[in-house]
Write a protein that holds these residues in place. Sequence first.
Motif, mmCIF file in Angstrom:
data_model
loop_
_atom_site.group_PDB
_atom_site.id
_atom_site.type_symbol
_atom_site.label_atom_id
_atom_site.label_comp_id
_atom_site.label_asym_id
_atom_site.label_seq_id
_atom_site.Cartn_x
_atom_site.Cartn_y
_atom_site.Cartn_z
ATOM 1 N N THR A 110 0.846 -1.196 0.000
ATOM 2 C CA THR A 110 0.000 0.000 0.000
ATOM 3 C C THR A 110 0.881 1.245 0.000
ATOM 4 O OG1 THR A 110 -1.643 -1.184 1.333
ATOM 5 C CG2 THR A 110 -1.881 1.203 1.174
ATOM 6 N N THR A 112 0.428 5.463 0.166
ATOM 7 C CA THR A 112 -0.510 6.566 0.351
ATOM 8 C C THR A 112 0.184 7.905 0.119
ATOM 9 O OG1 THR A 112 -0.165 7.140 2.690
ATOM 10 C CG2 THR A 112 -1.508 5.176 2.218
ATOM 11 N N THR A 164 -6.959 2.897 -3.119
ATOM 12 C CA THR A 164 -7.520 2.513 -1.823
ATOM 13 C C THR A 164 -8.907 3.093 -1.599
ATOM 14 O OG1 THR A 164 -6.428 4.385 -0.741
ATOM 15 C CG2 THR A 164 -5.238 2.291 -0.768
#
Length: 293
Positions: A110, A112, A164
């Motif tokens: 992930t 971000t 996401t």
Amino acid sequence: MLAYGGAGQAESRRKGCVRRMRVWVDGRLVEDPYAPALAPLDHGVTVGDGVFETLKVVDGRPFALTRHLDRLARSAHGLGLTGLDLAAVRRGVSAVLEAWDRPGGRLRITVTGGPAPLGSERGDQGLTVMVAIAELSARPDSTALVTVPWPRNERGALAGLKTTSYAENVVALAHARQHGATEALFANTVGNVCEGTGSNVFVVLGGEVYTPPLSAGCLAGVTRALVLEWCGGYEKDLPASALEEAEELFLTSTTRDVQAVNSLDGRKLPAPGPVTARVMEEFARAAADRIDP
């Protein structure tokens, strides 16, 4: 009043979860995957500003890692997340795999936008990068599928990106489960077949295999691409009405591989039918020979 089992049992369950997961965040392994490891104002938390990839681990090695990292980079570029260091991501993958004591698993990467002010504007403190691994549950040989009333926007800013911002999928999947299915199928804004919440869809018509083109708004699935390369098939815009004529349906994704659909909106389908069975066999044979195709 304490809940049944008390604090001791809750702590035991927590420790069990910790043993079944490993997490790496921005260059360090996190001992407790449920301990705070992100800034409360990380943009991935406040507005869902991030991209991710999910991989399966086979015999201690991530399957199709290079393809997944290439797509991660494309998604980050499409979202405007700059400065992604794929070499650092690979180090994170290696770190969690070294700390993982099982041959298989579900690996998630992930990225971000990092810490930022409240609201949509991004900050200037750089990206947050996380890698996590957990157990991968066995999937059933086939699944039920239902169509949902909400369209995918094939012309939207996030079309084709693995972000996401997944709330739309959460709602659709909950709808599917309320109707006795385990996956939901989206059409796009012009009424053509698009994709599932976390899968690509293949339709068998006249004995031939078809899947929507990327222009329909679906994700460029890694397993989708491998099925087309290894097993054959055609990309074609498919009106939703084509589903009524489908002889077979199957789904593809990293955690599904090739999975037969046994019913669509209550209509029974062969699972697997002869074409799907052939694709499943050919895919499994090719994947066993190539860990990073």
